[in-house]
Design an enzyme around this catalytic site. Structure first.
Site, short mmCIF file in Angstrom:
data_model
loop_
_atom_site.label_atom_id
_atom_site.label_comp_id
_atom_site.label_asym_id
_atom_site.label_seq_id
_atom_site.Cartn_x
_atom_site.Cartn_y
_atom_site.Cartn_z
N TYR A 327 0.84 -1.21 0.00
CA TYR A 327 0.00 0.00 0.00
C TYR A 327 0.87 1.26 0.00
O TYR A 327 0.58 2.24 -0.70
CB TYR A 327 -0.90 0.03 1.24
CG TYR A 327 -2.04 -0.96 1.22
CD1 TYR A 327 -3.02 -0.90 0.24
CD2 TYR A 327 -2.16 -1.93 2.21
CE1 TYR A 327 -4.08 -1.79 0.24
CE2 TYR A 327 -3.22 -2.82 2.22
CZ TYR A 327 -4.19 -2.75 1.23
OH TYR A 327 -5.24 -3.63 1.23
N PHE A 330 2.18 2.10 -3.43
CA PHE A 330 1.12 2.66 -4.27
C PHE A 330 0.88 4.14 -3.94
O PHE A 330 0.69 4.97 -4.83
CB PHE A 330 -0.19 1.90 -4.07
CG PHE A 330 -0.18 0.48 -4.59
CD1 PHE A 330 0.76 0.07 -5.51
CD2 PHE A 330 -1.12 -0.44 -4.14
CE1 PHE A 330 0.78 -1.23 -5.98
CE2 PHE A 330 -1.11 -1.74 -4.61
CZ PHE A 330 -0.16 -2.14 -5.53
N LYS A 336 -0.87 9.96 -9.83
CA LYS A 336 -2.08 9.15 -9.99
C LYS A 336 -3.23 9.73 -9.17
O LYS A 336 -4.35 9.88 -9.68
CB LYS A 336 -1.80 7.71 -9.56
CG LYS A 336 -3.04 6.82 -9.58
CD LYS A 336 -2.72 5.39 -9.20
CE LYS A 336 -2.33 5.27 -7.74
NZ LYS A 336 -2.17 3.85 -7.34
N TYR A 337 -2.96 10.06 -7.92
CA TYR A 337 -4.03 10.56 -7.05
C TYR A 337 -4.45 11.98 -7.42
O TYR A 337 -5.60 12.37 -7.20
CB TYR A 337 -3.62 10.45 -5.59
CG TYR A 337 -3.48 9.00 -5.18
CD1 TYR A 337 -4.58 8.16 -5.17
CD2 TYR A 337 -2.23 8.47 -4.87
CE1 TYR A 337 -4.47 6.82 -4.83
CE2 TYR A 337 -2.10 7.13 -4.52
CZ TYR A 337 -3.22 6.31 -4.51
OH TYR A 337 -3.09 4.98 -4.18
N GLU A 394 -13.57 -1.99 2.21
CA GLU A 394 -12.28 -2.68 2.15
C GLU A 394 -12.42 -4.06 2.80
O GLU A 394 -12.93 -4.19 3.91
CB GLU A 394 -11.20 -1.87 2.87
CG GLU A 394 -9.86 -2.53 2.98
CD GLU A 394 -9.32 -3.01 1.63
OE1 GLU A 394 -8.96 -4.19 1.53
OE2 GLU A 394 -9.28 -2.19 0.68
N ASP A 422 -16.31 -7.52 1.19
CA ASP A 422 -15.97 -7.71 -0.21
C ASP A 422 -16.95 -6.89 -1.03
O ASP A 422 -18.18 -7.03 -0.87
CB ASP A 422 -16.08 -9.20 -0.55
CG ASP A 422 -15.66 -9.51 -1.99
OD1 ASP A 422 -15.80 -8.65 -2.87
OD2 ASP A 422 -15.18 -10.64 -2.22
N MET A 423 -16.46 -6.03 -1.89
CA MET A 423 -17.33 -5.12 -2.65
C MET A 423 -18.38 -5.87 -3.46
O MET A 423 -19.47 -5.34 -3.75
CB MET A 423 -16.49 -4.23 -3.57
CG MET A 423 -15.85 -4.95 -4.74
SD MET A 423 -14.78 -3.90 -5.72
CE MET A 423 -13.31 -3.83 -4.71
N GLU A 438 -9.43 1.82 -7.54
CA GLU A 438 -8.10 1.74 -8.17
C GLU A 438 -7.70 0.26 -8.21
O GLU A 438 -6.78 -0.18 -7.52
CB GLU A 438 -7.06 2.59 -7.44
CG GLU A 438 -6.94 2.37 -5.96
CD GLU A 438 -5.77 3.14 -5.36
OE1 GLU A 438 -4.76 3.37 -6.07
OE2 GLU A 438 -5.85 3.52 -4.19
N GLU A 447 -5.86 -7.65 -12.76
CA GLU A 447 -6.06 -7.81 -11.32
C GLU A 447 -7.55 -7.83 -10.97
O GLU A 447 -7.94 -7.46 -9.87
CB GLU A 447 -5.30 -6.73 -10.56
CG GLU A 447 -3.79 -6.88 -10.66
CD GLU A 447 -3.01 -5.91 -9.80
OE1 GLU A 447 -3.62 -5.19 -8.98
OE2 GLU A 447 -1.79 -5.85 -9.96
#
Length: 642
Positions: A327, A330, A336-337, A394, A422-423, A438, A447
């Site tokens: 993390y 990333f 990116k952000y 998350e 879990d989404m 992301e 992924e």
């Protein structure tokens, strides 16, 4: 003494010199070269006049042989130059001599030997047989096959590449076989030079006759030669100066900055007490100038240096919980952000009319990790002047603890609702306006972003928006000899049937990239599914440059929202972004690409109830078996870690 301190140039900092010492003088010439600032010598192990072996007396210790000496084997006579009656006898003598030379190298513990390739397929085959036999016995030692970059009879270097290709193919491409380029007064087109960077090129021998005299009377290289030298430096190919000095060292050169550095280096390392001016000092100084001229901009790549051409296994984002350090890596990608922040603001601005009479915008960050996108949503909402509620979803229970701390310390308790789920299984009390994620991998969908977002799509309002809204993967054939060597070292079919995340560096782009798979979110059709198949016909970008294709490089472009994009495609890469390295799909064996021969490739994205995997195949110019059928070597699991 290294040419400079630029870490990104790696081994190319060390400069060698080709020497021809008389019998018994090797130790003296070696000392003279090291005192003069060179890091190693390339030398015959015999007196060139009478073939007597140089004595390996105590004046050269084992460590010096190993670190400062590369052997240069005696060249074979080109086929056709000897008479018909003496061909067989001459060949036998050359074979015996090469065996003795390579055996001597092994005895002395040398790390490498330079072997020049003769003309004629018969002699090449005989030479390759001896080299192959030696490399199998002495796996620690390298052999550098030396060919001319260009010559009057071969101005494009095509024949030279064919010679090298014959030798490595006959030897079955061992990992300790590389090539060395002899660079004289002629150079081919720049594209030909780039082609050699896709090969396992270890060194280039730069002849002094390649230099011209500048207005001040010093040696300098013309533009094409300088391009080649800098290309080699950038790809960690070591330089070796060879030939006699044509530009004498003047008295004022004794006070040059390079000479001061040489003196300081020897004093600090206690290698020699009295550094000397070498006859090729001016050439060394010019190479140091080229080395350092572009070194400063290259230092911006220093954080990624250790990952260049380094193989990494792609993540299993659902099966495994990511570690804290992953993390952290990333989150270091500010660019990116910033793009996500920009996309969220634009989206909220466009939907502003919906958020009136006390209605708040509802955003959900699915796969929230440690919270960088949660922060982006909260900040973007404030900047857009839109009141929002944010779900942070998350599945990783350890990351959830970090999120709890973030929400508490930032005072976001009234804005952010934390969900440990879990989404794909989560359903909010009120459907959301904007779904932010992301989940992209190096190949876009590798992924499981399509599967995850399809599962979370039920949480969206009918007019809801996904950020990203779409992404497209791309494939591009590349020559990647150095990377391929690392896969060969595993010596297992499994390792040729799996993709790798790689910071591609020592490669040659054979043909332009083509779009492969595209996914849109929310998905426009429930019936389409996430299986995909693609056919690519790649025509070489430079058909007169034969090469080997070792596999396919993969990239992606993503539309976050409207004109806010992310891209790892080399022709449109988002400036300053480093979250993703390309992906590499190797071939089970390299494919030769020549003039007017397209490369026909097929790629499949396969899905079962428990996993997702890729299969790929080559149908032209030769046929290779389908790689990874049924996901036998590599797959991405759809299950979750408990």
């Amino acid at each position: 003494m290294p040419l400079g301190e630029c870490a990104t140039y790696g081994e190319s900092r060390y400069l060698g010199v080709s020497v021809r010492p008389e019998h018994g003088r090797l130790a003296h010439v070696l000392q003279e070269s090291l005192q003069g600032g060179f890091d190693f010598v390339v030398t015959p192990l015999q007196d060139p006049k009478d073939d007597r072996w140089h004595p390996d007396d105590a004046s050269i210790d084992c460590d010096t042989w190993r670190t400062h000496v590369v052997a240069e084997c005696k060249p074979w006579m080109d086929e056709g130059m000897d008479s018909e009656g003496t061909t067989c006898m001459c060949l036998q003598e050359e074979e015996l001599h090469l065996r003795k030379e390579l055996g001597r190298c092994a005895y002395l513990g040398l790390q490498a030997a330079v072997v020049c390739v003769p003309s004629g397929s018969a002699k090449i085959a005989h030479l390759a047989r001896i080299v192959s036999e030696h490399l199998k016995r002495h796996s620690y030692m390298q052999v550098w096959i030396c060919v001319d970059l260009a010559s009057p009879n071969d101005p494009c270097g095509t024949a030279a590449w064919e010679k090298w290709h014959q030798v490595r193919s006959l030897c079955d491409t061992p990992t300790n076989l590389g090539c060395a380029l002899r660079v004289g007064s002629m150079t081919p087109e720049k594209e030909v030079m780039k082609r050699w960077m896709g090969e396992p090129t270890n060194a280039f021998l730069l002849e002094t006759n390649a230099f011209r005299t500048n207005h001040a009377g010093y040696p300098a290289l013309q533009e094409r030669h300088a391009f080649m030298v800098q290309l080699c430096f950038q790809h960690q190919v070591q330089a070796i100066l060879t030939g006699n000095g044509k530009h004498p060292v003047a008295p004022e050169d004794y006070d040059s900055s390079l000479q001061e550095s040489i003196i300081h280096f020897h004093r600090s390392t206690q290698l020699y007490d009295s550094p000397q001016i070498h006859p090729l000092h001016n050439y060394m100084e010019y190479l140091a100038f080229l080395f350092n001229r572009d070194a400063e901009p290259m230092e911006t790549d220093a954080p990624e240096l250790e990952y260049r051409d380094h193989l990494q296994i792609p993540l299993q984002p659902l099966m495994d919980h990511l570690q804290n350090g992953t993390y952290e890596v990333f989150e270091k990608d500010k660019v990116k952000y910033q793009q996500y922040h920009k996309a969220i603001i634009k989206c909220l601005d466009d939907r502003r009319d919906q958020y009136t009479k006390g209605r708040k915008a509802i955003l959900a960050v699915v796969g929230a990790g440690r919270g960088p996108l949660v922060r982006a949503c909260v900040m973007a909402s404030k900047e857009a002047g839109v009141e929002s509620l944010v779900y942070a979803v998350e599945k990783n229970p350890n990351a959830v603890l970090t999120l709890e701390h973030l929400i508490d310390t930032q005072g976001w308790g009234s804005i952010v609702t934390l969900v440990n789920a879990d989404m794909r299984c989560w359903m909010p009390q009120r459907k959301v306006d904007v779904l932010v994620s992301e989940l992209l991998g190096s190949f876009g969908d590798n992924e499981l972003s399509p599967e995850c977002l399809d599962g979370a799509q039920k949480c969206l309002r009918g007019d809801g928006v996904s950020i990203p809204s779409s992404y497209t993967s791309y494939l591009e054939p590349i020559a990647a000899g150095k990377i391929y060597k690392k896969i060969q070292a595993y010596d297992s079919l499994k390792n040729y049937e799996m993709p790798y995340v790689v910071k591609l560096h020592s490669i040659y782009r054979v043909a332009p990239a083509q779009a492969t798979f595209t996914f849109q979110h929310p998905s426009p059709s429930k019936d389409e599914g996430n299986r995909r198949a693609a056919e690519h016909v790649f025509w070489p970008g430079h058909p007169k440059v034969p090469t080997l294709c070792h596999g396919l490089a993969g990239y992606f472009t993503a539309v976050l929202y409207k004109d806010v994009l992310l891209s790892t495609h080399p022709d449109s890469h988002t400036d300053g972004m480093h979250s993703w390295f390309p992906i590499f799909f190797p071939f089970v064996r390299p494919v030769r690409i020549a003039e007017e021969e397209p490369l026909l490739v097929r790629m499949w994205r396969c899905v079962s109830p428990s996993k997702v995997w890729y299969e790929w195949a080559v149908q032209s110019p030769e046929v290779l078996p389908i790689h990874n059928p049924g996901g036998r070597s590599y797959w991405v699991g759809l299950g979750c870690e408990g």
